[in-house]
Motif scaffolding. Structure first.
Motif, PDB file in Angstrom:
ATOM      1  N   LEU A 176       7.433  11.808   2.251  1.00  0.00           N
ATOM      2  CA  LEU A 176       6.361  10.850   1.983  1.00  0.00           C
ATOM      3  C   LEU A 176       6.588   9.517   2.681  1.00  0.00           C
ATOM      4  O   LEU A 176       5.697   8.997   3.370  1.00  0.00           O
ATOM      5  N   LEU A 229       0.827  -1.201   0.000  1.00  0.00           N
ATOM      6  CA  LEU A 229       0.000   0.000   0.000  1.00  0.00           C
ATOM      7  C   LEU A 229       0.867   1.258   0.000  1.00  0.00           C
ATOM      8  O   LEU A 229       0.623   2.205  -0.759  1.00  0.00           O
ATOM      9  N   ALA A 230       1.897   1.256   0.854  1.00  0.00           N
ATOM     10  CA  ALA A 230       2.788   2.412   0.912  1.00  0.00           C
ATOM     11  C   ALA A 230       3.544   2.596  -0.400  1.00  0.00           C
ATOM     12  O   ALA A 230       3.691   3.724  -0.900  1.00  0.00           O
ATOM     13  N   LEU A 240       4.328   7.352   5.434  1.00  0.00           N
ATOM     14  CA  LEU A 240       3.798   6.034   5.093  1.00  0.00           C
ATOM     15  C   LEU A 240       4.346   4.940   5.998  1.00  0.00           C
ATOM     16  O   LEU A 240       3.688   3.933   6.226  1.00  0.00           O
ATOM     17  N   VAL A 296       2.427   6.365  -7.290  1.00  0.00           N
ATOM     18  CA  VAL A 296       1.471   7.297  -7.901  1.00  0.00           C
ATOM     19  C   VAL A 296       1.930   8.739  -7.704  1.00  0.00           C
ATOM     20  O   VAL A 296       1.911   9.556  -8.641  1.00  0.00           O
ATOM     21  N   VAL A 297       2.358   9.069  -6.490  1.00  0.00           N
ATOM     22  CA  VAL A 297       2.805  10.432  -6.201  1.00  0.00           C
ATOM     23  C   VAL A 297       4.035  10.784  -7.039  1.00  0.00           C
ATOM     24  O   VAL A 297       4.123  11.879  -7.619  1.00  0.00           O
ATOM     25  N   THR A 322       1.244   3.864  -3.226  1.00  0.00           N
ATOM     26  CA  THR A 322       0.965   5.280  -3.009  1.00  0.00           C
ATOM     27  C   THR A 322       2.149   6.140  -3.443  1.00  0.00           C
ATOM     28  O   THR A 322       1.983   7.163  -4.125  1.00  0.00           O
ATOM     29  N   GLU A 332      10.114  12.039  -1.668  1.00  0.00           N
ATOM     30  CA  GLU A 332       9.657  10.676  -1.377  1.00  0.00           C
ATOM     31  C   GLU A 332      10.411  10.073  -0.194  1.00  0.00           C
ATOM     32  O   GLU A 332       9.826   9.390   0.649  1.00  0.00           O
TER      33      GLU A 332
END
Length: 346
Positions: free
Chosen positions: A283, A203-204, A287, A210-211, A207, A279
């Protein structure tokens, strides 16, 4: 001199060497099969997690939630292909045409420079030295991929993932039957914890992909790179491979930007560094509140090892494999065998 005895010993030694080589080759082939099966397990974890979330947020039964988790992404992918695929295909074709020209331009600039000129002069000698052994490594590393192909591996992994996601208890129960009765409860805990760690990591990572893709596309469009869509898609896909993926992603973008001048090259490199910094330092820490904290040196070591032994597939799956191995090692070895219960809090 006993020639028959010497011949027999030589034949025996040759047979032993051939047997060992055959075993090593079979192990490498087996590793590739294991990696495809593990990729299928990742798909199963992703589908099962999405279905469980849908079932908890709606009145859908688990089977209907799983059907929605499978059908909806396929429909969205089909819609994306219908809307974006022509532009991506056109830009990908143009990228394939322009990259060799950009590489030759870079080679000419390096040849004319004072510091890289002597090294470029030895290019043919270096290429000859590498090409002598390239055929052997190519045959060993691509034995599986040339048989089935990357697309075939993906189809097999998807099929395995769907079968496991449809009836997970069949496979989990069968695996637990191989464990002694008094250890089955703990084994189920370990499997559940490993699946949860893989689901959180997936999931992390999705995500973050996509970012990264969105930020890269916006940045390249703002800089004025005409192949922004395919380069951003490449950056998003390669973000699945920590450490190594972002380095690979910047190469084609830098080559394309270099044709437009040093200024564009500098802006593109700055963009990729800024996106990677965002990231890594903003980010990912957010996450990782729900995600296993992976030691970077260990992750990179596993990536290099699997990349050398199994090629691209091992490099792609090295990080989720590390997640699973760390979880199992912590629970089975550190907690159960060493009795270090403090590891549960880390």
């Amino acid at each position: 001199m006993n020639r028959p005895g010497l011949a027999a010993r030589t034949l025996t030694q040759a047979a032993v060497v051939a047997f060992v080589a055959l075993c090593v080759f079979a192990m490498l082939r087996g590793v590739q099969v294991f990696l495809v099966a593990f990729a299928g397990l990742l798909f199963a974890v992703l589908l099962h997690g999405a279905a469980s979330w849908l079932a908890s947020k709606s009145r859908l039964t688990p089977r209907w939630a799983l059907a929605v988790a499978i059908v909806v992404p396929l429909l969205l992918m089909a819609l994306a292909v219908w809307l974006v695929a022509p532009d991506v295909a056109r830009q990908a074709s143009e990228l394939a045409d322009r990259l060799p020209k950009a590489a030759r331009q870079l080679e000419d600039r390096l040849t004319d420079s004072d510091w890289a000129g002597p090294l470029m002069a030895q290019k043919e000698r270096i290429q000859d030295a590498i090409s002598d052994d390239a055929g052997i490594f190519s045959l060993a590393g691509q034995a599986f991929s040339t048989t089935f192909g990357a697309l075939g591996n993906l189809v097999i992994a998807l099929a395995i993932g769907m079968f496991i996601a449809i009836s997970p208890q069949t496979y989990v129960g069968g695996l637990l039957r191989l464990v002694p009765l008094h250890r089955r409860s703990r084994a189920r805990q370990v499997l559940d914890e490993t699946g949860s760690a893989l689901a959180s990591w997936l999931l992390a990572k999705l995500t973050a992909m996509v970012v990264i893709g969105l930020l890269t596309a916006i940045g390249l469009w703002f800089i004025g790179i005409d192949l922004a869509l395919v380069l951003a898609l490449l950056a998003a896909l390669l973000a699945f491979i920590p450490n190594i993926g972002p380095v690979i992603a910047v190469v084609p973008a830098a080559l394309i930007a270099m044709v437009g001048g040093v200024d564009k090259l500098g802006w593109v490199i700055a963009l990729y560094v800024a996106v990677q910094a965002f990231e890594s330092y903003l980010l990912t820490p957010v996450l990782q509140q729900r995600m296993l904290n992976l030691p970077p040196a260990l992750t990179l070591s596993v990536q290099v090892l699997l990349g050398v032994l199994t090629g691209t597939l091992g490099l792609i799956l090295a990080t989720p494999l590390t997640v699973a191995l760390i979880t199992m090692t912590r629970m089975w070895y550190v907690e159960d065998m060493l009795g270090d219960d403090e590891s549960r809090s880390h």
